[in-house]
Scaffold this motif. Structure first.
Motif, mmCIF file in Angstrom:
data_model
loop_
_atom_site.group_PDB
_atom_site.id
_atom_site.type_symbol
_atom_site.label_atom_id
_atom_site.label_comp_id
_atom_site.label_asym_id
_atom_site.label_seq_id
_atom_site.Cartn_x
_atom_site.Cartn_y
_atom_site.Cartn_z
ATOM 1 N N TRP A 48 -7.966 -35.529 -15.429
ATOM 2 C CA TRP A 48 -6.749 -34.740 -15.215
ATOM 3 C C TRP A 48 -6.725 -33.528 -16.127
ATOM 4 C CZ3 TRP A 48 -3.351 -39.671 -15.776
ATOM 5 C CH2 TRP A 48 -3.442 -40.434 -14.614
ATOM 6 N N LEU A 49 -7.065 -33.747 -17.397
ATOM 7 C CA LEU A 49 -7.028 -32.651 -18.370
ATOM 8 C C LEU A 49 -8.055 -31.573 -18.027
ATOM 9 C CD1 LEU A 49 -5.919 -31.403 -20.939
ATOM 10 C CD2 LEU A 49 -7.448 -32.898 -22.256
ATOM 11 N N LEU A 50 -9.272 -31.977 -17.687
ATOM 12 C CA LEU A 50 -10.306 -31.002 -17.326
ATOM 13 C C LEU A 50 -9.936 -30.241 -16.047
ATOM 14 C CD1 LEU A 50 -13.405 -33.130 -18.260
ATOM 15 C CD2 LEU A 50 -12.940 -30.831 -19.127
ATOM 16 N N THR A 51 -9.355 -30.945 -15.092
ATOM 17 C CA THR A 51 -8.933 -30.293 -13.852
ATOM 18 C C THR A 51 -7.840 -29.271 -14.134
ATOM 19 O OG1 THR A 51 -9.520 -32.249 -12.564
ATOM 20 C CG2 THR A 51 -8.014 -30.681 -11.527
ATOM 21 N N ALA A 52 -6.870 -29.650 -14.954
ATOM 22 C CA ALA A 52 -5.796 -28.721 -15.315
ATOM 23 C C ALA A 52 -6.361 -27.521 -16.065
ATOM 24 C CB ALA A 52 -4.744 -29.441 -16.164
ATOM 25 N N TYR A 53 -7.293 -27.765 -16.973
ATOM 26 C CA TYR A 53 -7.913 -26.667 -17.718
ATOM 27 C C TYR A 53 -8.625 -25.713 -16.758
ATOM 28 C CZ TYR A 53 -10.775 -24.117 -21.060
ATOM 29 O OH TYR A 53 -11.361 -23.126 -21.789
ATOM 30 N N GLN A 54 -9.364 -26.287 -15.839
ATOM 31 C CA GLN A 54 -10.105 -25.476 -14.874
ATOM 32 C C GLN A 54 -9.148 -24.624 -14.040
ATOM 33 O OE1 GLN A 54 -12.658 -27.855 -12.400
ATOM 34 N NE2 GLN A 54 -13.151 -26.176 -11.049
ATOM 35 N N GLU A 55 -8.030 -25.186 -13.627
ATOM 36 C CA GLU A 55 -7.080 -24.470 -12.769
ATOM 37 C C GLU A 55 -6.230 -23.459 -13.537
ATOM 38 O OE1 GLU A 55 -4.845 -27.623 -10.994
ATOM 39 O OE2 GLU A 55 -6.497 -28.238 -9.702
ATOM 40 N N ILE A 90 -20.074 -33.001 -22.920
ATOM 41 C CA ILE A 90 -21.157 -33.715 -22.236
ATOM 42 C C ILE A 90 -21.665 -34.846 -23.130
ATOM 43 C CG2 ILE A 90 -23.535 -33.534 -21.364
ATOM 44 C CD1 ILE A 90 -21.450 -32.404 -19.419
ATOM 45 N N GLY A 91 -21.867 -34.555 -24.408
ATOM 46 C CA GLY A 91 -22.320 -35.585 -25.345
ATOM 47 C C GLY A 91 -21.337 -36.727 -25.485
ATOM 48 N N LEU A 92 -20.060 -36.411 -25.461
ATOM 49 C CA LEU A 92 -19.021 -37.422 -25.589
ATOM 50 C C LEU A 92 -18.924 -38.309 -24.348
ATOM 51 C CD1 LEU A 92 -16.522 -38.400 -27.296
ATOM 52 C CD2 LEU A 92 -15.175 -36.784 -25.932
ATOM 53 N N LEU A 93 -19.006 -37.709 -23.166
ATOM 54 C CA LEU A 93 -18.760 -38.437 -21.920
ATOM 55 C C LEU A 93 -19.986 -39.081 -21.291
ATOM 56 C CD1 LEU A 93 -16.312 -35.823 -20.372
ATOM 57 C CD2 LEU A 93 -15.700 -38.067 -21.309
ATOM 58 N N VAL A 122 -16.292 -40.430 -15.023
ATOM 59 C CA VAL A 122 -17.210 -39.616 -15.827
ATOM 60 C C VAL A 122 -17.883 -38.563 -14.957
ATOM 61 C CG1 VAL A 122 -19.334 -39.631 -17.187
ATOM 62 C CG2 VAL A 122 -17.617 -41.383 -17.577
ATOM 63 N N VAL A 123 -18.302 -38.954 -13.757
ATOM 64 C CA VAL A 123 -18.919 -37.986 -12.844
ATOM 65 C C VAL A 123 -17.923 -36.881 -12.507
ATOM 66 C CG1 VAL A 123 -20.011 -37.626 -10.592
ATOM 67 C CG2 VAL A 123 -20.459 -39.724 -11.859
ATOM 68 N N ASP A 124 -16.673 -37.252 -12.269
ATOM 69 C CA ASP A 124 -15.644 -36.250 -11.977
ATOM 70 C C ASP A 124 -15.450 -35.300 -13.166
ATOM 71 O OD1 ASP A 124 -15.323 -37.479 -9.523
ATOM 72 O OD2 ASP A 124 -13.518 -38.575 -10.108
ATOM 73 N N CYS A 125 -15.466 -35.864 -14.392
ATOM 74 C CA CYS A 125 -15.355 -35.032 -15.597
ATOM 75 C C CYS A 125 -16.527 -34.061 -15.693
ATOM 76 C CB CYS A 125 -15.337 -35.907 -16.863
ATOM 77 S SG CYS A 125 -13.803 -36.797 -17.161
ATOM 78 N N ILE A 126 -17.736 -34.576 -15.496
ATOM 79 C CA ILE A 126 -18.935 -33.746 -15.608
ATOM 80 C C ILE A 126 -18.922 -32.658 -14.538
ATOM 81 C CG2 ILE A 126 -21.458 -33.760 -15.346
ATOM 82 C CD1 ILE A 126 -21.405 -36.451 -16.907
ATOM 83 N N CYS A 183 -16.245 -31.245 -13.271
ATOM 84 C CA CYS A 183 -15.292 -30.232 -13.755
ATOM 85 C C CYS A 183 -15.928 -29.365 -14.839
ATOM 86 C CB CYS A 183 -14.046 -30.904 -14.334
ATOM 87 S SG CYS A 183 -12.812 -31.367 -13.140
ATOM 88 N N ILE A 184 -16.623 -30.005 -15.776
ATOM 89 C CA ILE A 184 -17.255 -29.263 -16.877
ATOM 90 C C ILE A 184 -18.281 -28.275 -16.321
ATOM 91 C CG2 ILE A 184 -18.745 -29.480 -18.911
ATOM 92 C CD1 ILE A 184 -17.322 -32.235 -19.391
ATOM 93 N N LEU A 185 -19.083 -28.721 -15.359
ATOM 94 C CA LEU A 185 -20.073 -27.823 -14.747
ATOM 95 C C LEU A 185 -19.383 -26.672 -14.018
ATOM 96 C CD1 LEU A 185 -22.802 -30.243 -13.378
ATOM 97 C CD2 LEU A 185 -22.994 -28.638 -15.285
ATOM 98 N N ASN A 186 -18.295 -26.967 -13.348
ATOM 99 C CA ASN A 186 -17.566 -25.900 -12.651
ATOM 100 C C ASN A 186 -16.985 -24.898 -13.626
ATOM 101 O OD1 ASN A 186 -17.720 -26.226 -9.756
ATOM 102 N ND2 ASN A 186 -16.751 -28.205 -10.108
ATOM 103 N N ILE A 187 -16.460 -25.377 -14.740
ATOM 104 C CA ILE A 187 -15.930 -24.468 -15.753
ATOM 105 C C ILE A 187 -17.069 -23.625 -16.328
ATOM 106 C CG2 ILE A 187 -14.862 -24.333 -18.044
ATOM 107 C CD1 ILE A 187 -13.334 -26.971 -17.233
ATOM 108 N N GLN A 188 -18.185 -24.265 -16.632
ATOM 109 C CA GLN A 188 -19.336 -23.574 -17.215
ATOM 110 C C GLN A 188 -19.943 -22.566 -16.245
ATOM 111 O OE1 GLN A 188 -20.574 -23.469 -20.151
ATOM 112 N NE2 GLN A 188 -22.571 -22.574 -19.851
#
Length: 197
Positions: free
Chosen positions: A54-61, A78-81, A96-100, A102-107
């Motif tokens: 949720w937090l990563l999705t909100a950050y991305q949006e 990435i190291g944490l998750l 975790v896959v959903d988090c990763i 989001c992280i890739l999309n942000i990156q």
């Protein structure tokens, strides 16, 4: 009541990010989740992973709606998750896959992530298996996907976070942490070498 409280938490995260839309505030909020990510109770880690999505999705949006060179928290997150790609609860692995993702999309907002997103979708399904060997294989494939987008200047953050994952209470998560570290260093080691000296 439980579902209602989860929805409220998700909305609260969005509101807090809208009020102070900065990467530093995002990091503060994520640090609050870390306590539960390192919990010995699997269900607490699962809820923390769900909240992380949720937090990563909100950050991305909200915060990261404009392209940037790199996401400053990429290596650390990435190291944490990554170790939790082999958690014992299936839903945790999928979060975790959903988090990763989001992280890739942000990156990679200014890059085409089509093939990476498709690979992650397939690997998300692969992480539903109860077979530990198949989980490790899927986790390794995910590490290879992530390595294509890994910013070398975040090597130290990644290594510190993934080493903490190796100290995990769960042997399967510790093994996953070791596999991720090995793969990221193999795939990106040359570019990272200057950063860890």
């Amino acid at each position: 009541m439980y579902e209602c409280s989860l929805e409220t938490l998700s909305e609260l995260m969005k509101i807090l990010l809208e009020e102070e839309p900065t990467p530093d505030w995002f990091q503060e909020m994520f640090h609050l989740l870390e306590t539960w990510l390192s919990s010995e109770k699997e269900w607490e880690r699962g809820r923390a992973l769900q909240a992380s999505v949720w937090l990563l999705t909100a950050y991305q949006e909200i915060v990261n709606s404009t392209p940037q060179e790199t996401f400053d928290h990429f290596g650390y997150l990435i190291g944490l998750l990554a170790p939790y790609t082999c958690a014992s609860i299936t839903s945790s692995r999928q979060w975790v896959v959903d988090c990763i993702n989001c992280i890739l999309n942000i990156q990679g907002q200014c890059r085409n992530l089509g093939s990476a997103e498709e690979e992650l979708r397939c690997l998300r399904e692969a992480l539903t298996t109860p077979d530990p060997e198949a989980l490790f294989q899927a986790s390794c494939k995910m590490a290879k996907v992530v390595s294509k987008y890994f910013p070398s200047d975040q090597a130290t953050d990644f290594i510190e976070a993934i080493l903490d994952g190796m100290l995990s209470a769960s042997p399967s998560c510790a093994t996953a942490a070791g596999l991720w570290m090995k793969i990221i260093l193999k795939e990106c080691g040359g570019a990272m070498l200057d950063e860890v000296k």
